[in-house]
Design a protein around this motif. Structure first.
Motif, PDB file in Angstrom:
ATOM      1  N   UNK A  16       0.822  -1.207   0.000  1.00 56.55           N
ATOM      2  CA  UNK A  16       0.000   0.000   0.000  1.00 56.55           C
ATOM      3  C   UNK A  16       0.858   1.260   0.000  1.00 56.55           C
ATOM      4  N   UNK A  17       0.506   2.193  -0.874  1.00 64.15           N
ATOM      5  CA  UNK A  17       1.217   3.464  -0.991  1.00 64.15           C
ATOM      6  C   UNK A  17       0.197   4.589  -1.056  1.00 64.15           C
ATOM      7  N   UNK A  18       0.466   5.682  -0.317  1.00 64.11           N
ATOM      8  CA  UNK A  18      -0.343   6.886  -0.427  1.00 64.11           C
ATOM      9  C   UNK A  18       0.569   8.093  -0.322  1.00 64.11           C
ATOM     10  N   UNK A  19       0.440   8.979  -1.311  1.00 68.40           N
ATOM     11  CA  UNK A  19       1.291  10.169  -1.369  1.00 68.40           C
ATOM     12  C   UNK A  19       0.411  11.414  -1.315  1.00 68.40           C
ATOM     13  N   UNK A  20       0.778  12.353  -0.428  1.00 68.83           N
ATOM     14  CA  UNK A  20       0.124  13.647  -0.359  1.00 68.83           C
ATOM     15  C   UNK A  20       1.164  14.707  -0.740  1.00 68.83           C
ATOM     16  N   UNK A  21       1.088  15.223  -1.961  1.00 67.98           N
ATOM     17  CA  UNK A  21       2.098  16.179  -2.410  1.00 67.98           C
ATOM     18  C   UNK A  21       3.464  15.529  -2.448  1.00 67.98           C
ATOM     19  N   UNK A  22       4.406  16.074  -1.668  1.00 64.26           N
ATOM     20  CA  UNK A  22       5.746  15.481  -1.615  1.00 64.26           C
ATOM     21  C   UNK A  22       5.918  14.596  -0.385  1.00 64.26           C
ATOM     22  N   UNK A  23       4.815  14.329   0.323  1.00 63.79           N
ATOM     23  CA  UNK A  23       4.865  13.490   1.518  1.00 63.79           C
ATOM     24  C   UNK A  23       4.367  12.089   1.202  1.00 63.79           C
ATOM     25  N   UNK A  24       5.260  11.112   1.301  1.00 60.64           N
ATOM     26  CA  UNK A  24       4.902   9.712   1.072  1.00 60.64           C
ATOM     27  C   UNK A  24       4.402   9.152   2.414  1.00 60.64           C
ATOM     28  N   UNK A  25       3.117   9.380   2.711  1.00 61.52           N
ATOM     29  CA  UNK A  25       2.554   9.052   4.024  1.00 61.52           C
ATOM     30  C   UNK A  25       2.567   7.556   4.305  1.00 61.52           C
ATOM     31  N   UNK A  26       2.288   6.758   3.277  1.00 61.62           N
ATOM     32  CA  UNK A  26       2.350   5.292   3.392  1.00 61.62           C
ATOM     33  C   UNK A  26       3.218   4.793   2.259  1.00 61.62           C
ATOM     34  N   UNK A  27       4.212   3.984   2.603  1.00 57.61           N
ATOM     35  CA  UNK A  27       5.265   3.661   1.645  1.00 57.61           C
ATOM     36  C   UNK A  27       5.493   2.156   1.535  1.00 57.61           C
ATOM     37  N   UNK A  28       4.500   1.444   0.987  1.00 57.01           N
ATOM     38  CA  UNK A  28       4.667   0.016   0.754  1.00 57.01           C
ATOM     39  C   UNK A  28       4.314  -0.855   1.941  1.00 57.01           C
ATOM     40  N   UNK A  29       3.160  -0.617   2.552  1.00 56.95           N
ATOM     41  CA  UNK A  29       2.758  -1.355   3.750  1.00 56.95           C
ATOM     42  C   UNK A  29       2.125  -2.694   3.380  1.00 56.95           C
ATOM     43  N   UNK A  30       2.577  -3.764   4.042  1.00 58.80           N
ATOM     44  CA  UNK A  30       1.982  -5.093   3.939  1.00 58.80           C
ATOM     45  C   UNK A  30       1.394  -5.456   5.302  1.00 58.80           C
ATOM     46  N   UNK A  31       0.155  -5.975   5.312  1.00 60.57           N
ATOM     47  CA  UNK A  31      -0.483  -6.415   6.552  1.00 60.57           C
ATOM     48  C   UNK A  31      -1.268  -7.694   6.303  1.00 60.57           C
ATOM     49  N   UNK A  32      -1.175  -8.636   7.234  1.00 62.55           N
ATOM     50  CA  UNK A  32      -1.986  -9.845   7.215  1.00 62.55           C
ATOM     51  C   UNK A  32      -2.632 -10.001   8.581  1.00 62.55           C
ATOM     52  N   UNK A  33      -3.960  -9.883   8.619  1.00 65.65           N
ATOM     53  CA  UNK A  33      -4.692  -9.954   9.879  1.00 65.65           C
ATOM     54  C   UNK A  33      -5.571 -11.198   9.862  1.00 65.65           C
ATOM     55  N   UNK A  34      -5.282 -12.119  10.757  1.00 61.43           N
ATOM     56  CA  UNK A  34      -6.062 -13.354  10.838  1.00 61.43           C
ATOM     57  C   UNK A  34      -7.433 -13.082  11.456  1.00 61.43           C
ATOM     58  N   UNK A  35      -8.458 -13.691  10.909  1.00 57.87           N
ATOM     59  CA  UNK A  35      -9.815 -13.501  11.425  1.00 57.87           C
ATOM     60  C   UNK A  35      -9.907 -13.976  12.873  1.00 57.87           C
ATOM     61  N   UNK A  36     -10.703 -13.234  13.676  1.00 57.59           N
ATOM     62  CA  UNK A  36     -10.927 -13.613  15.067  1.00 57.59           C
ATOM     63  C   UNK A  36      -9.832 -13.199  16.016  1.00 57.59           C
ATOM     64  N   UNK A  37      -8.989 -12.239  15.609  1.00 52.43           N
ATOM     65  CA  UNK A  37      -7.877 -11.788  16.452  1.00 52.43           C
ATOM     66  C   UNK A  37      -7.927 -10.273  16.623  1.00 52.43           C
ATOM     67  N   UNK A  38      -7.090  -9.782  17.536  1.00 53.80           N
ATOM     68  CA  UNK A  38      -6.856  -8.347  17.680  1.00 53.80           C
ATOM     69  C   UNK A  38      -5.474  -8.061  17.114  1.00 53.80           C
ATOM     70  N   UNK A  39      -5.423  -7.195  16.113  1.00 50.50           N
ATOM     71  CA  UNK A  39      -4.160  -6.862  15.456  1.00 50.50           C
ATOM     72  C   UNK A  39      -3.846  -5.401  15.770  1.00 50.50           C
ATOM     73  N   UNK A  40      -2.694  -5.151  16.345  1.00 53.37           N
ATOM     74  CA  UNK A  40      -2.299  -3.805  16.723  1.00 53.37           C
ATOM     75  C   UNK A  40      -1.366  -3.181  15.712  1.00 53.37           C
TER      76      UNK A  40
END
Length: 335
Positions: A16-40
């Motif tokens: 995942x990538x999100x850029x606001x102007x010259x700010x790369x707010x999110x820069x290649x995020x990977x997440x795997x959240x298993x069902x039925x859990x709390x993911x922080x």
């Protein structure tokens, strides 16, 4: 019939990538959240936590990458995804001129519930969140903790399988925070999955089955609490010596038995040493007794999450004071 294409993984995010102007707010995020859990998701202000949640929740389009919620593509099947999630932000998304009951009834009606069912659901949620006594009170008279609980209640009207909680306990007193933690645990016990962003290290430690540490738009570490703690070092042994004259001999004995280098605290009263094998504590106590060295205190401590974050990122979780764009002030009800 199972309405989930993939019932094992609640969230599968890739690059995942999100850029606001010259700010790369999110820069290649990977997440795997298993069902039925709390993911922080743990990180300071400006790390990219809220922007990531908004992309997962269909509230913000990613510039790159992809996300699946229970197997459904967030971009291509957004309408289905919105039926599977609930979103709660950092601030109460309610009308202050109305009572708690009136707010919940309105949310319920917007989500398609009939009038009688909406009233029943409102009463049920107010009881669940210990707000029954304040049900008819104007919201302008609510405390911050009560407003936060009502906000969470509103997001649960549709009983979504996946709940995004963006710093839900920010600014709450310890008692109210503990109540919120109990509520979050109950949500998971009744079948929901929770993805929680937080700046509170204790909160992540208390609640999360797994944690992603995000810093400057990237996931810099991921794992269970114990895995993250183990990644930055072993446990440490802390001893307070009764007689200061025994400090030199005590350090020598500790280093001989444990085969490590020890350090003395700046005030000079406590010795600290790495502790890879807790079974050696017994050998050390016997050796110290044979030397006639008396202890005031002894403890074996695991690394804290604070130490984990500091080691991984090079700064404390509260140190970054930049403000990330946050548009969670209102829950967006989409049907």
């Amino acid at each position: 019939m199972n309405r989930f294409k993939n019932s094992e993984w609640a969230v599968e995010a890739r690059g995942l990538v999100k850029v606001f102007g010259d700010n790369r707010a999110v820069d290649g995020v990977d997440l795997n959240v298993r069902a039925g859990t709390i993911y922080g998701v743990l990180g300071p202000n400006g790390a990219g936590k809220t922007t990531t949640i908004r992309m997962l929740a269909t509230l913000l389009r990613a510039d790159a990458g992809s996300t699946k919620i229970f197997g459904y593509d967030v971009e291509k099947e957004a309408q289905i995804v919105r039926q599977l999630i609930g979103v709660t932000g950092q601030y109460a998304s309610v009308d202050e001129s109305l009572s708690a009951t009136e707010n919940l009834v309105i949310f319920s009606r917007l989500l398609g519930l009939g009038r009688a069912e909406a009233k029943r659901k409102a009463a049920e949620l107010l009881e669940e969140f210990s707000l029954t006594e304040a049900a008819k009170r104007p919201l302008k008279n609510f405390s911050g903790g009560m407003r936060r609980r009502l906000d969470l209640a509103a997001s649960l009207i549709a009983q979504p399988p996946l709940i995004f909680l963006d710093e839900p306990t920010t600014g709450l007193d310890p008692r109210t925070r503990n109540q919120m933690w109990d509520t979050i645990r109950r949500l998971v016990n009744t079948g929901s999955t929770v993805l929680l962003t937080t700046q509170y290290l204790q909160e992540a430690d208390e609640l999360a089955d797994r944690i992603a540490v995000i810093d400057r738009g990237r996931v810099v570490a991921e794992g269970t609490v114990n895995e993250l703690k183990a990644s930055v070092g072993t446990s440490s042994l802390h001893l307070s010596i009764q007689n200061p004259q025994d400090m030199v001999e005590a350090r020598h004995t500790i280093e001989q038995v444990l085969k490590v280098q020890s350090t003395v605290s700046p005030e000079g009263g406590k010795i600290t040493a790495p502790m890879e094998d807790a079974d050696k504590v017994t050998d050390l106590l016997i050796a110290l007794r044979e030397q006639g060295i008396q202890l005031v205190e002894l403890s074996v401590q695991k690394p804290t999450l604070d130490e984990v974050f500091l080691t991984i990122t090079g700064h404390g979780v509260k140190e970054d004071t930049s403000k990330e764009s946050n548009e969670f002030n209102k829950v967006e009800v989409r049907v």
